[in-house]
Design a protein around this motif. Structure first.
Motif, short mmCIF file in Angstrom:
data_model
loop_
_atom_site.label_atom_id
_atom_site.label_comp_id
_atom_site.label_asym_id
_atom_site.label_seq_id
_atom_site.Cartn_x
_atom_site.Cartn_y
_atom_site.Cartn_z
N ASP A 55 0.82 -1.21 0.00
CA ASP A 55 0.00 0.00 0.00
C ASP A 55 0.86 1.26 0.00
O ASP A 55 0.59 2.22 -0.75
CB ASP A 55 -0.94 0.00 1.21
N ALA A 168 -0.53 -5.83 15.50
CA ALA A 168 -1.11 -7.13 15.15
C ALA A 168 -0.40 -8.23 15.92
O ALA A 168 0.75 -8.07 16.36
CB ALA A 168 -0.99 -7.39 13.65
N PRO A 197 0.74 -9.36 9.34
CA PRO A 197 0.15 -8.25 8.59
C PRO A 197 -0.63 -7.32 9.51
O PRO A 197 -1.29 -7.76 10.46
CB PRO A 197 -0.79 -8.97 7.61
N GLU A 199 -3.62 -4.83 9.29
CA GLU A 199 -4.71 -4.53 8.36
C GLU A 199 -5.29 -3.13 8.52
O GLU A 199 -6.00 -2.66 7.63
CB GLU A 199 -5.83 -5.57 8.55
N ARG A 200 -5.00 -2.45 9.62
CA ARG A 200 -5.66 -1.18 9.91
C ARG A 200 -4.69 -0.26 10.64
O ARG A 200 -4.03 -0.66 11.60
CB ARG A 200 -6.90 -1.43 10.77
N GLU A 224 -9.11 6.53 10.55
CA GLU A 224 -8.32 5.50 9.89
C GLU A 224 -7.62 6.10 8.68
O GLU A 224 -8.17 6.95 7.98
CB GLU A 224 -9.22 4.35 9.45
N GLU A 226 -6.46 5.82 4.97
CA GLU A 226 -6.98 5.06 3.83
C GLU A 226 -6.22 5.39 2.56
O GLU A 226 -5.70 6.50 2.38
CB GLU A 226 -8.47 5.35 3.62
N SER A 230 -9.84 2.48 0.89
CA SER A 230 -9.71 1.28 1.73
C SER A 230 -8.63 1.50 2.77
O SER A 230 -7.73 2.33 2.60
CB SER A 230 -9.35 0.06 0.86
N ASP A 231 -8.72 0.75 3.87
CA ASP A 231 -7.73 0.88 4.94
C ASP A 231 -6.32 0.70 4.42
O ASP A 231 -6.04 -0.24 3.66
CB ASP A 231 -7.99 -0.16 6.03
N LYS A 233 -2.85 -0.63 4.62
CA LYS A 233 -2.26 -1.80 5.28
C LYS A 233 -0.74 -1.66 5.32
O LYS A 233 -0.11 -1.18 4.37
CB LYS A 233 -2.64 -3.08 4.54
N THR A 235 2.85 -3.99 7.07
CA THR A 235 3.18 -5.37 7.43
C THR A 235 4.56 -5.47 8.06
O THR A 235 5.44 -4.64 7.79
CB THR A 235 3.12 -6.29 6.19
#
Length: 249
Positions: A55, A168, A197, A199-200, A224, A226, A230-231, A233, A235
């Motif tokens: 992302d 996470a 990962p 995710e948010r 959030e 974005e 979409s959120d 992400k 990792t």
């Protein structure tokens, strides 16, 4: 793919060398001399993690499309320390490992004039380890663990900036070898695969609003973060190659 092939070749070589060296010595340590069973150890080291920030790299590509001269995020660096305990008379050990994660890139030009993307964070992993082959010099092990990671990010695009954070739970597994030049001093080489990962991510600071930073469609306040609706992400997953020093007590 070429990176994974190189890592696979490296791990295979480590495994083959470990097995044959241990078998030729005919010595899984069951006694005699000073046994490390029941002893504690501490270790320090450095690793790379092939954490693919898809992302964020997509957002960087958007900045590149405006004329920015900047590279996408590559592999991350990670520094670790660990404490371990080898259970007396067994092949089993427990390892507690915290680590510090770093990944960054910067550039100039484009619509904003300057860009800086940075990720920093930490992981904490309790690890179960098994030593199936060992002798007085080489100790081959397999390991697995469950842990927690927290990752903070920052993006600067000219006068606009964004801070964000996510976390996470995850898992890891891999193989490694301790090359012990004395009973106390060892060189540690590991290859692991980690799944973690995020995710948010939530905004934690900055002065941006939606559309101010290329590739980021929502930021600011405590919302959030974005990308394209979409959120966003991030990792801490990837293939990990590690080298370090271990001292046995």
């Amino acid at each position: 793919m070429r990176t994974l092939n190189k890592v696979g070749l490296f791990l295979s070589t480590v495994l083959i060398v470990s097995v044959f060296t241990a078998q030729d010595a005919n010595a899984q340590r069951r006694g005699g001399g000073r046994s490390l069973s029941g002893d504690m150890a501490i270790g320090l080291g450095i690793s790379t993690v092939s954490a693919g920030q898809d992302d964020l790299n997509g957002a960087i590509d958007d900045a590149i499309n405006t004329g920015a001269n900047i590279k996408t995020l590559g592999s991350a660096w990670e520094f670790y320390a660990n404490w371990s305990y080898r259970f007396s008379g067994t092949m089993y050990a427990f390892v507690f490992r915290p680590s510090y994660f770093m990944q960054s890139t910067d550039g100039s030009g484009g619509a904003a004039g300057s860009y800086d993307y940075k990720l920093t964070g930490y992981t904490v992993f309790p690890i179960f380890r098994l030593y199936p082959l060992e002798n007085s010099f080489i100790k081959f092990y397999m390991q697995t663990g469950l842990g927690y990671g927290s990752l903070s990010g920052s993006i600067s695009a000219g006068a606009k900036n964004l801070d964000f954070k996510g976390s996470a739970f995850g898992a890891m597994g891999g193989i490694g070898v301790d090359f012990c030049f004395t009973d106390s001093h060892c060189l540690t080489v590991e290859g692991n695969l980690r799944y973690m990962p995020i995710e948010r991510n939530l905004t934690t600071g900055g002065n941006c609003s939606s559309g101010d930073i290329s590739g980021i469609s929502q930021c600011g306040g405590s919302s959030e973060v974005e990308r394209n609706g979409s959120d966003l992400k991030t990792t801490m997953s990837g293939v990990q190659g590690l080298i370090g020093y271990t001292m046995n007590f």
